[in-house]
Design a protein around this motif. Sequence first.
Motif, PDB file in Angstrom:
ATOM      1  N   ASP A   1       0.817  -1.220   0.000  1.00 20.69           N
ATOM      2  CA  ASP A   1       0.000   0.000   0.000  1.00 20.69           C
ATOM      3  C   ASP A   1       0.846   1.263   0.000  1.00 20.69           C
ATOM      4  O   ASP A   1       0.330   2.360   0.218  1.00 20.69           O
ATOM      5  N   GLY A   2       2.150   1.119  -0.236  1.00 20.97           N
ATOM      6  CA  GLY A   2       3.047   2.263  -0.172  1.00 20.97           C
ATOM      7  C   GLY A   2       3.489   2.524   1.252  1.00 20.97           C
ATOM      8  O   GLY A   2       3.151   1.785   2.184  1.00 20.97           O
ATOM      9  N   PRO A   3       4.251   3.596   1.481  1.00 17.29           N
ATOM     10  CA  PRO A   3       4.737   3.892   2.824  1.00 17.29           C
ATOM     11  C   PRO A   3       3.583   4.125   3.797  1.00 17.29           C
ATOM     12  O   PRO A   3       2.556   4.723   3.445  1.00 17.29           O
TER      13      PRO A   3
ATOM     14  N   TYR B   1       9.440  12.525  18.443  1.00 19.10           N
ATOM     15  CA  TYR B   1       8.502  12.545  17.337  1.00 19.10           C
ATOM     16  C   TYR B   1       8.996  11.659  16.200  1.00 19.10           C
ATOM     17  O   TYR B   1      10.189  11.617  15.901  1.00 19.10           O
ATOM     18  N   LEU B   2       8.059  10.982  15.544  1.00 14.19           N
ATOM     19  CA  LEU B   2       8.354  10.247  14.314  1.00 14.19           C
ATOM     20  C   LEU B   2       7.634  10.945  13.171  1.00 14.19           C
ATOM     21  O   LEU B   2       6.414  11.181  13.241  1.00 14.19           O
ATOM     22  N   VAL B   3       8.366  11.281  12.116  1.00 14.49           N
ATOM     23  CA  VAL B   3       7.782  11.854  10.907  1.00 14.49           C
ATOM     24  C   VAL B   3       8.129  10.949   9.729  1.00 14.49           C
ATOM     25  O   VAL B   3       9.203  10.348   9.682  1.00 14.49           O
ATOM     26  N   ALA B   4       7.196  10.829   8.790  1.00 13.08           N
ATOM     27  CA  ALA B   4       7.402  10.008   7.597  1.00 13.08           C
ATOM     28  C   ALA B   4       6.683  10.661   6.433  1.00 13.08           C
ATOM     29  O   ALA B   4       5.683  11.369   6.623  1.00 13.08           O
ATOM     30  N   ASP B   5       7.167  10.425   5.211  1.00 13.73           N
ATOM     31  CA  ASP B   5       6.537  11.045   4.043  1.00 13.73           C
ATOM     32  C   ASP B   5       6.249  10.015   2.961  1.00 13.73           C
ATOM     33  O   ASP B   5       6.616   8.840   3.056  1.00 13.73           O
ATOM     34  N   ARG B   6       5.581  10.454   1.917  1.00 10.60           N
ATOM     35  CA  ARG B   6       5.079   9.550   0.885  1.00 10.60           C
ATOM     36  C   ARG B   6       6.190   8.927   0.048  1.00 10.60           C
ATOM     37  O   ARG B   6       5.958   7.947  -0.666  1.00 10.60           O
TER      38      ARG B   6
ATOM     39  N   TYR C   1      -1.575   5.253   8.911  1.00  8.57           N
ATOM     40  CA  TYR C   1      -1.713   6.309   7.913  1.00  8.57           C
ATOM     41  C   TYR C   1      -1.016   5.855   6.630  1.00  8.57           C
ATOM     42  O   TYR C   1       0.198   5.612   6.620  1.00  8.57           O
ATOM     43  N   ARG C   2      -1.777   5.726   5.549  1.00  8.31           N
ATOM     44  CA  ARG C   2      -1.228   5.370   4.235  1.00  8.31           C
ATOM     45  C   ARG C   2      -0.890   6.665   3.510  1.00  8.31           C
ATOM     46  O   ARG C   2      -1.766   7.461   3.170  1.00  8.31           O
ATOM     47  N   LEU C   3       0.390   6.862   3.238  1.00  2.96           N
ATOM     48  CA  LEU C   3       0.876   8.196   2.884  1.00  2.96           C
ATOM     49  C   LEU C   3       0.738   8.539   1.413  1.00  2.96           C
ATOM     50  O   LEU C   3       0.795   9.709   1.060  1.00  2.96           O
ATOM     51  N   ARG C   4       0.530   7.553   0.560  1.00  2.00           N
ATOM     52  CA  ARG C   4       0.395   7.865  -0.875  1.00  2.00           C
ATOM     53  C   ARG C   4      -1.039   8.100  -1.296  1.00  2.00           C
ATOM     54  O   ARG C   4      -1.288   8.871  -2.224  1.00  2.00           O
ATOM     55  N   ASP C   5      -1.994   7.442  -0.634  1.00  2.00           N
ATOM     56  CA  ASP C   5      -3.387   7.646  -1.046  1.00  2.00           C
ATOM     57  C   ASP C   5      -4.225   8.378   0.000  1.00  2.00           C
ATOM     58  O   ASP C   5      -5.427   8.546  -0.182  1.00  2.00           O
TER      59      ASP C   5
ATOM     60  N   THR D   1       7.613  17.071   3.177  1.00  2.00           N
ATOM     61  CA  THR D   1       8.619  16.024   3.281  1.00  2.00           C
ATOM     62  C   THR D   1       9.190  15.997   4.695  1.00  2.00           C
ATOM     63  O   THR D   1       8.998  16.928   5.488  1.00  2.00           O
ATOM     64  N   VAL D   2       9.937  14.930   4.978  1.00  2.00           N
ATOM     65  CA  VAL D   2      10.617  14.843   6.275  1.00  2.00           C
ATOM     66  C   VAL D   2      11.576  16.011   6.451  1.00  2.00           C
ATOM     67  O   VAL D   2      11.644  16.620   7.522  1.00  2.00           O
ATOM     68  N   ASP D   3      12.314  16.353   5.404  1.00  2.00           N
ATOM     69  CA  ASP D   3      13.257  17.472   5.527  1.00  2.00           C
ATOM     70  C   ASP D   3      12.532  18.773   5.862  1.00  2.00           C
ATOM     71  O   ASP D   3      13.019  19.581   6.661  1.00  2.00           O
ATOM     72  N   GLU D   4      11.373  18.999   5.262  1.00  2.00           N
ATOM     73  CA  GLU D   4      10.613  20.210   5.570  1.00  2.00           C
ATOM     74  C   GLU D   4      10.061  20.165   6.992  1.00  2.00           C
ATOM     75  O   GLU D   4       9.972  21.201   7.660  1.00  2.00           O
TER      76      GLU D   4
END
Length: 334
Positions: free
Chosen positions: A89-91, A222-227, A309-313, A199-202
């Motif tokens: 399902d993507g990231p 905190y944990l952050v993740a992006d698509r 949380y499915r990050l692409r859809d 994004t994570v960098d942002e």
Amino acid sequence: MTPSGPSRRAFLLGVPAAATAACATGHPAASPASSDEERSLATLRVVDPALPLLSMTLYGPYDVWRPLALAPPRAPFACSLFAARHGPDGPVLGRNFDWDPNPALLLTTRPPAGPATLSMVDLSYLGVGRDAALRAPRDRRVARRLLNAVRLPFDGMNEHGLAIGMASLPSPALPPKLPGRPTTGSVRVHRLVLDRARTVDEAVAVFRAHNVDFTGGPPLHYLVADRDGDAAVLEFVDRRLSVVRGADGWHAMENALLTGTGAAGRARHRRYRIMADRLRATGGGLGTDAALALLRDVQQSHTRWSAVYRLRDGVLHYTLNREHARRRTARLAG
């Protein structure tokens, strides 16, 4: 000794104690509701009376810096989070929120400028208990209090596929206090990230642009993740922001610092070890079902919600009160 009164209530938002003392607890002044507020309140629903969980869509602009007085926490947060990059399902970002049995709100925001978001909010911090939450759809006074929930996302995702969540730490964290930077509370910073980062960098840049204030509450990381599958844990150590990047397609954290801790030290923590072993074995290849199963395997007696949380859809799959047979879904689209 833990602070009390306004300074204790301010920690989530980073509002000066004098400002919180002057605010009405958790709800706007008695002024006429705007058309956007009326439209938002019309969407308020009870999704599940057991937690209870409410849902609402917030339309129109909001002032993220509006001061709020908050009810105090009673104990540290205890949560489990992971990011998996390579599933079918993507990231995804998975998260158990382990805390007191308080009512919650699934909040969708659709501002005129900025991304739409989905987030979960603990309503007890707005002074809304179980009985008040259940009557909120027909109680105007309580319903208007929920308009402030936008400032308190305990985890969430935006339409760009950026997600964030937090967990407490048992030892003091020392964020930097740099002149010229605005101060935000330990949960309000989630809102700033969701509104401003793709994004994570942002997301890291948002943290670097603000002083994060833990006054009166537990230190958090905190944990952050992006698509695109990037993930990082953000921690404060010795007045510096530490950014611990994920590797091998996954990342995980619970209630222990990762900074300066090797694999053996991290594995001493049971929930981290279970997550890391599963994620390592699959190379970060967890789909929605497998991600929810992993959250089930690290749940605690006080897990209030489990969210994937499915990050692409832009789809959120979640369960409440450890009832994993009753999965619910929310979507950013539409």
